[in-house]
Motif scaffolding. Structure first.
Motif: not given
Length: 367
Positions: A2, A20-22, A24, A31-33, A35
């Protein structure tokens, strides 16, 4: 990744990049964050209970549980273990997830900060009031990171590239930057390190600005369970080592220390495994992936590691003599000599700021 914009006191925008992590998935739009759950897990790890963690993250107790239950369903494993009257702790899976995030941040943040600085300078040059900025090339370190923060809002500003010391000095010699950061150990290894830098440092052309003196040594888990007390222990078959990247000054210092003890690098388990920052080395060890590595004491302190001192290092900025009186350079020196910056460096564990901002010739610094 980001990117986000903010305003600094000088009224110009600032660019920041964050990892950032997502997760899939076929049914996930983009994707689902992760954070929120990572922040919540870190807060639970710090506070020992969900209610306190929720308050720290600005979430209600119910919302915090909702976040946790959602990701427990997604991962298919529990994230928490609750003990009656003893609070809440993370499961091994959640602990590993949190440590993975800390390692990623330690590894990527310097690269992202450097890219953000480069992007900001490119954009600001297109503004009508845009002014040329000083260009700093340096290896990542806490004093350099702090200088960038203290320079915010000061014209003309500072553009940063994280490079190894050799790359930074080569860039200064080629006219590609205005300041180059490098470190030199005090004592017996100083001549060898200076010989390595000699192709790019010229007594007639360059001056040095003293940044700080810092402690460098071995990081080991709290309590030092394997009894690691010096470089000779790296040759033990039960000790796993994590190195710094090829070309870094810390790696060169490691090679010099091993050579003095007549220890071939082939005997050091993990010698080819490397990280790019002191914080990444500390995170690597704190997460249980290695038993020891070398870096500055501040990083060990921040990850709750024990520290075995090996050397004191002086960190300098090299610059061309003909730039010392430029207004931009004088402004930078003013920040470095100011009480705000010096006090901040002085409170870093293992740092000495008593000579921060001092100008020296190469002869004065090294004889």
């Amino acid at each position: 990744m980001n990117d986000s914009n903010g305003k600094d006191p000088g009224g110009t925008f600032r660019v920041a990049l964050r990892p950032g992590w997502w997760l899939d998935g076929d049914d996930a739009d983009g994707g689902i964050p992760l954070k929120d759950v990572l922040a919540l897990l870190a807060a639970i790890d710090a506070t020992g209970n969900i209610a306190g963690a929720g308050r720290a993250c600005g979430l209600s107790y119910r919302h915090a549980w909702g976040v946790l239950r959602r990701f427990e369903a997604l991962f298919g494993v529990p994230l928490l273990v609750t003990h009656r009257r003893q609070g809440t702790e993370l499961t091994p899976f959640a602990q590993r997830l949190l440590w993975a995030n800390r390692r990623i941040e330690a590894r990527l943040m310097p690269m992202l900060d450097s890219l953000a600085s480069e992007l900001q300078e490119e954009l600001q040059r297109l503004l009508p009031e845009g002014k040329p900025h000083l260009r700093l090339h340096a290896s990542h370190g806490f004093a350099v990171e702090a200088l960038m923060q203290h320079m915010q809002g000061h014209a003309p500003g500072l553009e940063l590239r994280y490079r190894t010391a050799s790359e930074a000095l080569a860039a200064l010699d080629a006219g590609e930057c205005d300041l180059a950061g490098f470190q030199v150990p005090l004592g017996e290894f100083e001549p060898s390190m200076l010989a390595h830098y000699r192709p790019w440092l010229h007594r007639d052309d360059h001056l040095l600005v003293h940044l700080a003196v810092r402690n460098t040594g071995l990081f080991v888990p709290a309590g030092n369970p394997k009894g690691i007390h010096g470089m000779a222990d790296l040759a033990r078959p039960d000790v796993r080592f994590v190195n710094r990247q090829t070309g870094s000054s810390t790696r060169l210092l490691i090679e010099l220390m091993l050579r003095r003890l007549d220890i071939p690098v082939a005997r050091v388990q993990g010698y080819e495994n490397s990280e790019f920052t002191h914080m990444a080395v500390a995170a690597h060890i704190a997460s249980g992936m290695a038993d020891t590595g070398i870096g500055v004491e501040t990083a060990a302190h921040r990850f709750g590691l024990d520290f075995v001192a090996l050397a004191r290092e002086r960190y300098f900025f090299a610059l061309r003599k003909d730039t010392i009186e430029q207004p931009a350079m004088r402004a930078l020196l003013g920040v470095m000599r100011g009480s705000g910056y010096r006090d901040f460096i002085g409170q870093l564990v293992g740092y000495d700021a008593s000579e921060t901002g001092k100008i020296q010739t190469l002869k004065e610094a090294f004889g």
